[in-house]
Design a protein around this motif. Structure first.
Motif, PDB file in Angstrom:
ATOM      1  N   TYR A 159       0.809  -1.215   0.000  1.00 16.00           N
ATOM      2  CA  TYR A 159       0.000   0.000   0.000  1.00 16.00           C
ATOM      3  C   TYR A 159       0.842   1.264   0.000  1.00 16.00           C
ATOM      4  CZ  TYR A 159      -4.174  -2.830   0.729  1.00 16.00           C
ATOM      5  OH  TYR A 159      -5.199  -3.730   0.564  1.00 16.00           O
ATOM      6  N   LEU A 160       2.002   1.237   0.638  1.00 10.19           N
ATOM      7  CA  LEU A 160       2.850   2.427   0.654  1.00 10.19           C
ATOM      8  C   LEU A 160       3.341   2.757  -0.754  1.00 10.19           C
ATOM      9  CD1 LEU A 160       4.235   4.645   2.265  1.00 10.19           C
ATOM     10  CD2 LEU A 160       6.157   3.077   2.644  1.00 10.19           C
ATOM     11  N   LYS A 161       3.809   1.756  -1.463  1.00 12.11           N
ATOM     12  CA  LYS A 161       4.288   1.972  -2.832  1.00 12.11           C
ATOM     13  C   LYS A 161       3.159   2.490  -3.721  1.00 12.11           C
ATOM     14  CE  LYS A 161       6.529  -0.544  -6.654  1.00 12.11           C
ATOM     15  NZ  LYS A 161       5.436  -0.426  -7.648  1.00 12.11           N
ATOM     16  N   GLU A 162       1.995   1.890  -3.587  1.00 12.20           N
ATOM     17  CA  GLU A 162       0.868   2.299  -4.422  1.00 12.20           C
ATOM     18  C   GLU A 162       0.384   3.698  -4.071  1.00 12.20           C
ATOM     19  OE1 GLU A 162      -2.198  -0.643  -4.635  1.00 12.20           O
ATOM     20  OE2 GLU A 162      -0.782  -2.305  -4.732  1.00 12.20           O
ATOM     21  N   ALA A 163       0.446   4.047  -2.788  1.00  9.26           N
ATOM     22  CA  ALA A 163       0.042   5.395  -2.373  1.00  9.26           C
ATOM     23  C   ALA A 163       1.021   6.441  -2.908  1.00  9.26           C
ATOM     24  CB  ALA A 163      -0.039   5.472  -0.855  1.00  9.26           C
ATOM     25  N   GLU A 164       2.308   6.122  -2.889  1.00  2.00           N
ATOM     26  CA  GLU A 164       3.305   7.049  -3.428  1.00  2.00           C
ATOM     27  C   GLU A 164       3.086   7.256  -4.928  1.00  2.00           C
ATOM     28  OE1 GLU A 164       5.379   8.891  -1.965  1.00  2.00           O
ATOM     29  OE2 GLU A 164       5.740   8.035   0.036  1.00  2.00           O
ATOM     30  N   GLU A 165       2.625   6.223  -5.606  1.00  2.00           N
ATOM     31  CA  GLU A 165       2.402   6.327  -7.053  1.00  2.00           C
ATOM     32  C   GLU A 165       1.247   7.264  -7.393  1.00  2.00           C
ATOM     33  OE1 GLU A 165       1.879   2.263  -8.144  1.00  2.00           O
ATOM     34  OE2 GLU A 165       4.040   1.817  -8.220  1.00  2.00           O
ATOM     35  N   ILE A 166       0.306   7.445  -6.451  1.00  2.00           N
ATOM     36  CA  ILE A 166      -0.819   8.363  -6.709  1.00  2.00           C
ATOM     37  C   ILE A 166      -0.708   9.623  -5.852  1.00  2.00           C
ATOM     38  CG2 ILE A 166      -2.386   6.510  -7.435  1.00  2.00           C
ATOM     39  CD1 ILE A 166      -3.733   6.770  -4.639  1.00  2.00           C
ATOM     40  N   LYS A 167       0.513   9.947  -5.427  1.00  2.00           N
ATOM     41  CA  LYS A 167       0.702  11.115  -4.554  1.00  2.00           C
ATOM     42  C   LYS A 167       0.156  12.390  -5.186  1.00  2.00           C
ATOM     43  CE  LYS A 167       4.153  13.931  -2.160  1.00  2.00           C
ATOM     44  NZ  LYS A 167       5.580  14.137  -1.854  1.00  2.00           N
ATOM     45  N   ALA A 168       0.391  12.594  -6.466  1.00  2.00           N
ATOM     46  CA  ALA A 168      -0.079  13.818  -7.121  1.00  2.00           C
ATOM     47  C   ALA A 168      -1.595  13.961  -7.004  1.00  2.00           C
ATOM     48  CB  ALA A 168       0.348  13.820  -8.586  1.00  2.00           C
ATOM     49  N   GLU A 169      -2.302  12.844  -7.140  1.00  2.00           N
ATOM     50  CA  GLU A 169      -3.765  12.884  -7.022  1.00  2.00           C
ATOM     51  C   GLU A 169      -4.186  13.182  -5.588  1.00  2.00           C
ATOM     52  OE1 GLU A 169      -7.669   9.972  -7.614  1.00  2.00           O
ATOM     53  OE2 GLU A 169      -5.698   9.306  -8.298  1.00  2.00           O
ATOM     54  N   ILE A 170      -3.502  12.581  -4.622  1.00  2.00           N
ATOM     55  CA  ILE A 170      -3.832  12.830  -3.213  1.00  2.00           C
ATOM     56  C   ILE A 170      -3.628  14.306  -2.881  1.00  2.00           C
ATOM     57  CG2 ILE A 170      -3.433  12.142  -0.829  1.00  2.00           C
ATOM     58  CD1 ILE A 170      -2.141   9.574  -1.844  1.00  2.00           C
ATOM     59  N   VAL A 171      -2.512  14.848  -3.360  1.00  2.00           N
ATOM     60  CA  VAL A 171      -2.216  16.265  -3.115  1.00  2.00           C
ATOM     61  C   VAL A 171      -3.288  17.149  -3.743  1.00  2.00           C
ATOM     62  CG1 VAL A 171      -0.615  18.134  -3.687  1.00  2.00           C
ATOM     63  CG2 VAL A 171       0.269  15.961  -2.828  1.00  2.00           C
ATOM     64  N   GLN A 172      -3.682  16.830  -4.968  1.00  2.00           N
ATOM     65  CA  GLN A 172      -4.705  17.635  -5.636  1.00  2.00           C
ATOM     66  C   GLN A 172      -6.039  17.568  -4.897  1.00  2.00           C
ATOM     67  OE1 GLN A 172      -4.377  19.856  -8.203  1.00  2.00           O
ATOM     68  NE2 GLN A 172      -6.438  20.359  -7.505  1.00  2.00           N
ATOM     69  N   ASN A 173      -6.413  16.380  -4.442  1.00  2.00           N
ATOM     70  CA  ASN A 173      -7.658  16.249  -3.676  1.00  2.00           C
ATOM     71  C   ASN A 173      -7.584  17.081  -2.399  1.00  2.00           C
ATOM     72  OD1 ASN A 173      -8.747  14.515  -5.551  1.00  2.00           O
ATOM     73  ND2 ASN A 173      -8.310  12.645  -4.392  1.00  2.00           N
ATOM     74  N   ARG A 174      -6.434  17.026  -1.722  1.00  2.00           N
ATOM     75  CA  ARG A 174      -6.259  17.801  -0.491  1.00  2.00           C
ATOM     76  C   ARG A 174      -6.413  19.300  -0.759  1.00  2.00           C
ATOM     77  NH1 ARG A 174      -1.593  21.175   1.909  1.00  2.00           N
ATOM     78  NH2 ARG A 174      -2.764  21.907   3.739  1.00  2.00           N
ATOM     79  N   ARG A 175      -5.794  19.770  -1.825  1.00  2.00           N
ATOM     80  CA  ARG A 175      -5.833  21.205  -2.120  1.00  2.00           C
ATOM     81  C   ARG A 175      -7.228  21.677  -2.532  1.00  2.00           C
ATOM     82  NH1 ARG A 175       0.069  22.388  -5.090  1.00  2.00           N
ATOM     83  NH2 ARG A 175       1.323  21.602  -3.322  1.00  2.00           N
TER      84      ARG A 175
END
Length: 392
Positions: A4-20
């Motif tokens: 899950y950590l590797k997969e979460a890092e792969e979608i970091k840009a999306e997580i950041v965009q959702n947060r913003r």
């Protein structure tokens, strides 16, 4: 087991965009129309059939059959104008200075990851996107609307950002405390009723501001004289308002009081003493005082059995030094309402502060480190999947 950590890092840009995106909404209390709609939209995009729970809460379920673990992320902001200077800063009178926008983004990412591994789950994961944490009312409202049923919830996990001095705010560090882990929190409103009079004839009135000042002094004595110095309790007058002009005696004055305690017994004692001191002091000066217990929450209890297994799941993914048990917390959390109903664990995740170590939660200048986002998402997903695996 999924990485899950590797997969979460792969979608970091999306997580950041959702947060913003959520960061810019910065909605308050139980009224989160934009935030809730955004969460619903993203969950549908990830393959869920989300449901409203309460006025603005959102739920969804991954998996089929078996036990159910609830993952909670709160979504509301605070009534203060942002001063971070960030290009995506909220522009209204509210801002996400407590990090609930990070919670929402991390939980959305966990929902995406778990949906992609839904066939591997040994039970079900229920997602709780909650409004109204800052007013200590959102969790209770969602519970009243059936949050813990359909499907019935067997265990729960919540998580909060951690900033400030020391290593506990190190990005990605997970901290927790077994058993009682947060203070109770109560908002008490005291309204002093005096009698207006002109400053040239003070004997004709009863100065509510003067009475309020004596009440403040009396409340200060609670901690220094009536509570053991081995206990941590707080009685704080955070706001006082009264009067009409500089040359008149005030007819009314309002005090907003915060009470925090580490046990149910101490909480009850302090609330009773606040009422007695306010009413007794007012009577001494020929005034009266109305004491209203506006809202409150008892201390949060972390289930020892949950604390015995969940930290291990995190260490499997992040390493031995990724988790630290604390001695005590000082905050208040309305995740307590869930923890009173089902075995639960409440974690903190270090998110640092790019604005400096002296800037912490509820400061409009705060800037959280977004590198924590994929870590938090992975912690949610890992803990849920491993819990279900070990508790079929």
């Amino acid at each position: 087991m999924a990485d899950y950590l590797k997969e979460a890092e792969e979608i970091k840009a999306e997580i950041v965009q959702n947060r913003r995106t959520v960061h810019q909404f910065a909605e308050l209390g139980l009224d989160l129309p934009k935030t809730s709609a955004f969460v619903m939209e993203k969950l549908k995009e990830y393959g869920y059939e989300p449901q409203r729970c309460g006025k603005s809460g959102v739920t969804a379920v991954a998996g089929k059959g078996g036990k159910v673990i609830l993952l909670r992320g709160d979504m509301d902001a605070l009534p203060m104008k942002e001063e971070s200077g960030l290009p995506f800063a909220a522009t209204g009178a509210s801002c996400h200075s407590c990090g609930h926008d990070l919670h929402t983004a991390m939980l959305l990412a966990a929902a995406k990851l778990l949906k992609e591994h839904e066939s591997e789950l040994k039970g079900r994961v229920k997602f709780m996107f909650q409004p109204g944490e800052e007013i200590l009312g959102g969790a209770a409202e969602m519970i009243a609307d059936g949050l813990l049923e359909n499907p019935h919830v067997d265990a729960a996990l919540g998580m909060h950002t951690c900033t400030g001095h020391g290593e506990n705010s190190k990005v990605g560090l997970i901290t927790y405390k077994s058993e009682y882990s947060t203070f109770s929190g109560d908002y008490i409103k005291i309204t002093v009723h005096g009698l207006n009079a002109h400053g040239s004839t003070p004997e004709m009135g009863v100065d509510a501001i003067n009475v309020a000042a004596h009440i403040v002094t009396g409340l200060e004595e609670l901690i220094s004289r009536e509570v053991s110095n081995t206990e941590r309790s707080i009685v704080l007058v955070g706001r006082i308002e009264g009067g009409d002009s500089c040359n008149t005696e005030a007819g009314t004055c309002q005090l907003d009081v915060s009470v925090r305690a580490a046990s149910a017994e101490r909480r009850s004692f302090l609330k009773q003493r606040v009422k007695e001191i306010a009413e007794g002091t007012a009577m001494t000066f020929r005034a009266s005082a109305d004491v209203e217990f506006v809202y409150g929450m008892p201390p949060l209890y972390n289930d020892p059995k949950m604390c015995a297994c969940v930290p291990g799941y995190i260490q499997e993914m992040l390493g031995k030094d990724s988790v630290k048990e604390l001695h005590e917390y000082g905050g208040t959390e309305d995740f307590t309402a869930v923890a009173e109903k089902v075995p639960s664990i409440y974690l903190n995740i270090g998110t640092g502060c790019l604005a400096g170590p002296d800037i912490t939660h509820h400061n409009p200048k705060i800037i959280f480190d977004e590198d924590a986002l994929p870590i938090g998402a992975a912690v949610y997903a890992q803990c849920a999947a491993r819990f279900l695996e070990e508790h079929p």
